[in-house]
Enzyme design. Structure first.
Site, PDB file in Angstrom:
ATOM      1  N   TYR A 196      65.664  50.798  28.589  1.00 24.21           N
ATOM      2  CA  TYR A 196      64.178  51.639  28.723  1.00 24.21           C
ATOM      3  C   TYR A 196      64.465  52.805  27.829  1.00 24.21           C
ATOM      4  CZ  TYR A 196      62.441  48.361  32.330  1.00 24.21           C
ATOM      5  OH  TYR A 196      62.100  47.392  32.929  1.00 24.21           O
ATOM      6  N   LYS A 248      73.949  61.136  61.541  1.00 24.40           N
ATOM      7  CA  LYS A 248      72.372  61.056  61.191  1.00 24.40           C
ATOM      8  C   LYS A 248      72.282  60.331  59.962  1.00 24.40           C
ATOM      9  CE  LYS A 248      72.742  65.621  58.870  1.00 24.40           C
ATOM     10  NZ  LYS A 248      72.182  66.945  58.862  1.00 24.40           N
TER      11      LYS A 248
END
Length: 327
Positions: free
Chosen positions: A226, A7
Site C-alpha cells: 500500500y 491484567k
C-alpha cells in the site's frame, strides 16, 4: 512477597496459560472484576487484587462473594463502602499518590482515610501501596523522592508496603518493601528504554512466528504494498509473510524492521497490511514458500520490534489477537 500482574489477559498472552504458570505467586493483580472472575476459573486458590478497585457500586456484592481484595484509591469508593456496611467484610489495600497524579489518596489525606476506616471494623487493611511513573528513567530523581515521601508518611503506621513495579524491582532495591508487583518482567521483557530482556537475565516467554506464503520476483523501481512506501533498489525477491495488524503485528512498523526468515535477517519492506507483510529476501539462498519466519522471540527481541514501530512492548503484547494460534 509477590503480586503477579496478569491484567489485560496476562498482557495479551492468555490468562488461561499464564495463570497456571505463575501459580507460585502470593497474589494476582488484575484491573477489574471482569478480569478477576475469569482468572478465578484458572487459578482459584490464590488471592486476587482488583488494582483499580470497583467501578460500579453493584460490584461490591460479587467482590465479597468471591473474596477478592480491593485497592481503594479515592474518597468516592470509601464513602460507598461506608454506606454498604451490610456487604462487608472486605480486605483492602490503600493506594497513596506520591507523584503519579493518576490514582491514589494524597498523602495529606491519609489521616482522614484512616479515621473513616476506623468506623468500619469489618474492613481489614492489608497495607499501603503507591506507583512509580519514572522508575525506568534512572537519571531522574522522581522515584527516590517517592520512596522517601511514602516511607515518611507511613513511618508510624502498621501494615504492609508495596511500591515496586518491574522497573522498581530491578533498579530500586530500596523500593522492594514487603510486596513487589512485577508486570512486564514476568513475560521476559525489559521495562527500560534501550535495554532488552537478557540485559537483566530475563527470558522471553513470547514468540511470534509465521511462514512465507509467497515469493515474488520484483524489478528495480517496483513499489511494494500500500502507498508504495518501499521501492525496490534493484532486481530482487520479495517474500510475503502470513501476519498483519489483524493479528496484532504493529501497523506502524517501519521499513527495515528486523524479521528473521530461516533464522536470517529479512527486513520489512513495505507497509504492514491487515493479513500480510512483505520482506526483503536479498541475501537469502534457496528460500521457499513454507519457510519459517520469526517476528519476535528468543532470537529477535520484542524490544527491537517495538522500537522500529514507534511503540513499547506492552502495546504490542496487549494487541495480540485471537487469530494467532497459541502453542
Amino acid at each position: 512477597q509477590v503480586i503477579a500482574m496478569v491484567k489485560a489477559n496476562a498482557y495479551g498472552l492468555g490468562i488461561d496459560k499464564v495463570a497456571p504458570a505463575l501459580a507460585g505467586t502470593d497474589m494476582f493483580g488484575v484491573s477489574s472484576i471482569d478480569e478477576a472472575l475469569i482468572l478465578k476459573t484458572h487459578c482459584a486458590d490464590k488471592p486476587i487484587v482488583l488494582m483499580e478497585g470497583f467501578f460500579e457500586t453493584d460490584e461490591i456484592d460479587l467482590i465479597v462473594e468471591h473474596q477478592f481484595i480491593l485497592v481503594i484509591h479515592c474518597m468516592d469508593q470509601l464513602q460507598y463502602l461506608r454506606e454498604k456496611r451490610s456487604a462487608l467484610p472486605l480486605k483492602i489495600w490503600i493506594k497513596l499518590d506520591t507523584g503519579m497524579n493518576r490514582l491514589g489518596f494524597s498523602l495529606h489525606m491519609l489521616a482522614q482515610v484512616q479515621a473513616l476506616l476506623a468506623d468500619l471494623p469489618a474492613i481489614e487493611v492489608i497495607g499501603y501501596l503507591t506507583h512509580f511513573p519514572d522508575a525506568f528513567l534512572l537519571d531522574k530523581t522522581t522515584t527516590r523522592r517517592q520512596i522517601v515521601d511514602f516511607n515518611v508518611c507511613l513511618e508510624n503506621i502498621s501494615g504492609d508496603r508495596s511500591l515496586a513495579n518491574s522497573a522498581g524491582i530491578i533498579a530500586w532495591p530500596l523500593a522492594h518493601a514487603d510486596w513487589v508487583r512485577p508486570g512486564i518482567m514476568l513475560y521476559g521483557v525489559s521495562p527500560f528504554d534501550d535495554q532488552i530482556a537478557r540485559d537483566h537475565g530475563l527470558k522471553p516467554v513470547l514468540s511470534i512466528t509465521s511462514e512465507l506464503i509467497a515469493i515474488r520476483q520484483c524489478r528495480q523501481g517496483d513499489a511494494v504494498g500500500y502507498a508504495g512506501t518501499y521501492v525496490c533498489p534493484e532486481d530482487m525477491y520479495i517474500g510475503v509473510v502470513a501476519i498483519g495488524y489483524g493479528d496484532g503485528y504493529p501497523r506502524h512498523a517501519e521499513n527495515g524492521t528486523p524479521i528473521l526468515v530461516n533464522g536470517k535477517l529479512a527486513p520489512l519492506a513495505g507497509r504492514v497490511s491487515m493479513d500480510m507483510i512483505t520482506v526483503d529476501l536479498r541475501g537469502h539462498i534457496n528460500v521457499k514458500v513454507g519457510d519459517p519466519v520469526e517476528l519476535c522471540g528468543k532470537n529477535l527481541p520484542i524490544e527491537h520490534l517495538a522500537k522500529h514501530a514507534g511503540t513499547i512492548p506492552y502495546e504490542i503484547m496487549s494487541h495480540i489477537t485471537d487469530r494467532l494460534r497459541s502453542k
